[in-house]
Design a protein around this motif. Sequence first.
Motif, mmCIF file in Angstrom:
data_model
loop_
_atom_site.group_PDB
_atom_site.id
_atom_site.type_symbol
_atom_site.label_atom_id
_atom_site.label_comp_id
_atom_site.label_asym_id
_atom_site.label_seq_id
_atom_site.Cartn_x
_atom_site.Cartn_y
_atom_site.Cartn_z
ATOM 1 N N ILE A 190 8.893 14.527 -3.244
ATOM 2 C CA ILE A 190 8.624 13.250 -3.915
ATOM 3 C C ILE A 190 9.873 12.365 -3.873
ATOM 4 C CG2 ILE A 190 7.946 12.155 -6.084
ATOM 5 C CD1 ILE A 190 5.701 13.713 -4.661
ATOM 6 N N SER A 191 11.028 12.953 -4.111
ATOM 7 C CA SER A 191 12.269 12.163 -4.085
ATOM 8 C C SER A 191 12.505 11.527 -2.724
ATOM 9 C CB SER A 191 13.464 13.046 -4.452
ATOM 10 O OG SER A 191 13.424 13.436 -5.801
ATOM 11 N N LEU A 192 12.249 12.275 -1.647
ATOM 12 C CA LEU A 192 12.461 11.751 -0.299
ATOM 13 C C LEU A 192 11.478 10.615 -0.011
ATOM 14 C CD1 LEU A 192 13.921 11.962 2.437
ATOM 15 C CD2 LEU A 192 12.137 13.577 3.140
ATOM 16 N N TRP A 193 10.196 10.830 -0.313
ATOM 17 C CA TRP A 193 9.185 9.804 -0.036
ATOM 18 C C TRP A 193 9.377 8.591 -0.943
ATOM 19 C CZ3 TRP A 193 5.326 14.392 -0.170
ATOM 20 C CH2 TRP A 193 5.417 15.097 1.033
ATOM 21 N N LEU A 194 9.890 8.803 -2.152
ATOM 22 C CA LEU A 194 10.229 7.691 -3.033
ATOM 23 C C LEU A 194 11.372 6.875 -2.439
ATOM 24 C CD1 LEU A 194 10.260 6.130 -5.761
ATOM 25 C CD2 LEU A 194 11.738 7.969 -6.644
ATOM 26 N N ILE A 235 4.120 7.786 -6.654
ATOM 27 C CA ILE A 235 5.235 7.095 -6.014
ATOM 28 C C ILE A 235 5.399 5.698 -6.611
ATOM 29 C CG2 ILE A 235 6.109 6.158 -3.842
ATOM 30 C CD1 ILE A 235 6.244 9.165 -3.838
ATOM 31 N N ALA A 236 4.275 5.003 -6.842
ATOM 32 C CA ALA A 236 4.342 3.643 -7.396
ATOM 33 C C ALA A 236 4.976 3.637 -8.781
ATOM 34 C CB ALA A 236 2.935 3.041 -7.455
ATOM 35 N N LEU A 237 4.584 4.585 -9.620
ATOM 36 C CA LEU A 237 5.153 4.656 -10.972
ATOM 37 C C LEU A 237 6.650 4.942 -10.924
ATOM 38 C CD1 LEU A 237 2.245 6.615 -12.672
ATOM 39 C CD2 LEU A 237 2.910 4.254 -13.196
ATOM 40 N N ARG A 238 7.053 5.809 -10.012
ATOM 41 C CA ARG A 238 8.485 6.104 -9.889
ATOM 42 C C ARG A 238 9.241 4.915 -9.297
ATOM 43 N NH1 ARG A 238 11.801 7.488 -11.028
ATOM 44 N NH2 ARG A 238 12.886 9.002 -9.710
ATOM 45 N N MET A 239 8.614 4.200 -8.373
ATOM 46 C CA MET A 239 9.259 3.005 -7.826
ATOM 47 C C MET A 239 9.543 2.004 -8.932
ATOM 48 S SD MET A 239 7.293 2.243 -4.202
ATOM 49 C CE MET A 239 8.120 0.657 -3.995
ATOM 50 N N ILE A 240 8.572 1.815 -9.823
ATOM 51 C CA ILE A 240 8.770 0.878 -10.926
ATOM 52 C C ILE A 240 9.940 1.321 -11.790
ATOM 53 C CG2 ILE A 240 7.743 0.031 -13.067
ATOM 54 C CD1 ILE A 240 5.064 -0.081 -11.594
ATOM 55 N N GLU A 241 10.035 2.619 -12.080
ATOM 56 C CA GLU A 241 11.172 3.107 -12.872
ATOM 57 C C GLU A 241 12.488 2.782 -12.193
ATOM 58 O OE1 GLU A 241 9.408 7.008 -15.277
ATOM 59 O OE2 GLU A 241 10.564 7.290 -13.439
ATOM 60 N N GLU A 242 12.562 3.021 -10.889
ATOM 61 C CA GLU A 242 13.820 2.793 -10.165
ATOM 62 C C GLU A 242 14.130 1.305 -10.052
ATOM 63 O OE1 GLU A 242 15.972 5.196 -9.332
ATOM 64 O OE2 GLU A 242 14.555 6.494 -10.398
ATOM 65 N N GLY A 256 -1.468 2.095 -5.234
ATOM 66 C CA GLY A 256 -1.144 3.482 -4.962
ATOM 67 C C GLY A 256 -2.374 4.364 -5.011
ATOM 68 N N SER A 257 -2.578 5.118 -3.952
ATOM 69 C CA SER A 257 -3.727 6.013 -3.866
ATOM 70 C C SER A 257 -3.271 7.457 -4.029
ATOM 71 C CB SER A 257 -4.412 5.838 -2.506
ATOM 72 O OG SER A 257 -5.498 6.729 -2.361
ATOM 73 N N SER A 258 -3.858 8.177 -4.991
ATOM 74 C CA SER A 258 -3.567 9.588 -5.232
ATOM 75 C C SER A 258 -2.058 9.777 -5.441
ATOM 76 C CB SER A 258 -4.102 10.424 -4.071
ATOM 77 O OG SER A 258 -4.126 11.791 -4.397
ATOM 78 N N MET A 259 -1.376 10.520 -4.562
ATOM 79 C CA MET A 259 0.069 10.693 -4.732
ATOM 80 C C MET A 259 0.790 9.355 -4.698
ATOM 81 S SD MET A 259 2.816 12.842 -2.411
ATOM 82 C CE MET A 259 2.957 11.562 -1.161
ATOM 83 N N GLY A 260 0.215 8.382 -3.974
ATOM 84 C CA GLY A 260 0.820 7.050 -3.930
ATOM 85 C C GLY A 260 0.907 6.410 -5.297
ATOM 86 N N GLY A 261 0.008 6.792 -6.218
ATOM 87 C CA GLY A 261 0.106 6.311 -7.583
ATOM 88 C C GLY A 261 1.349 6.845 -8.277
ATOM 89 N N TRP A 316 0.838 -1.195 0.000
ATOM 90 C CA TRP A 316 0.000 0.000 0.000
ATOM 91 C C TRP A 316 0.874 1.247 0.000
ATOM 92 C CZ3 TRP A 316 -4.707 1.759 -0.810
ATOM 93 C CH2 TRP A 316 -5.041 3.031 -0.353
ATOM 94 N N LEU A 317 0.536 2.202 -0.881
ATOM 95 C CA LEU A 317 1.225 3.491 -0.964
ATOM 96 C C LEU A 317 0.176 4.583 -0.864
ATOM 97 C CD1 LEU A 317 3.525 2.406 -3.890
ATOM 98 C CD2 LEU A 317 4.346 2.956 -1.580
ATOM 99 N N GLY A 318 0.188 5.305 0.228
ATOM 100 C CA GLY A 318 -0.851 6.286 0.509
ATOM 101 C C GLY A 318 -0.664 7.609 -0.202
ATOM 102 N N GLY A 319 -1.619 8.489 0.030
ATOM 103 C CA GLY A 319 -1.627 9.789 -0.627
ATOM 104 C C GLY A 319 -0.980 10.888 0.200
#
Length: 263
Positions: A77-81, A107-114, A100-105, A30-33
Amino acid sequence: MTAHPPVFLTLNDIEIAVRYREGAEPGIVWLGGYRSDMLGSKAEWLDRWAEANGHAFLRHDYSAHGESGGAFRDGTISLWLEQSLAVFKKFSSGPQILVGSSMGGWIALRMIEELQKAGEHSRVAGLVLIAPAPDFTSELVEPQLTPDQRRQLAERGYMEEPSEYAPEPYIYTKALLDDGRANQVLKGVIRTGCPVHILQGMEDRDVPYTHALRLVDHLPVDDVTITLVRDGDHRLSRPQDLELLTRTVASMVDRSKIRLPIL
């Protein structure tokens, strides 16, 4: 129902609160907003579903959210990522479904990139996005700034905006807005390498459904489904919304067990 107490992962002298339930793969992450915490209704609902169905479930609070430490004005965003990736790697193994919910979405997309950069693309078996808000700082916040808010950002480094979800106003810092531009994902083709299911309310006043449709345009090579909830708001936390969420996650779990990797 009282949530079990969190454990803490210390990152750069900040204590990040984590709750983890062991179980079968694929696990659920789970990745919150923005300004949300891991004890919200959707996260708690999914935790109960994971427990009932024997799946691992992982959630955490970003710094300055919920039970984690840190100052909110330091958040980007970088810190929370960075924190989300550290929690993911420390507390999960094998394939996971990111929710991923709201901003968590975002974060999820950036996590996949990393993770893809690190050669760990197989760690994400599916992606469920609830009212996803990728690039919300540059796409949704900055265009709406008033002259007074721009003055606040220039003079004191942050601005305030009333929130309908809490008595305290939302705070947006210049650092968050600047860092958001460095983490943009709506700038070309997004390749998640996994199935994607988006849940989006059409009465969402915070992240309009047209933003979700724009995200779909950036996912041309993935297996993408979008469910538009005609009378749904940003939270999508009504009983029928929660049932839709668990049906979606359950379906993603089933698909992850039989799918072939997307190259």
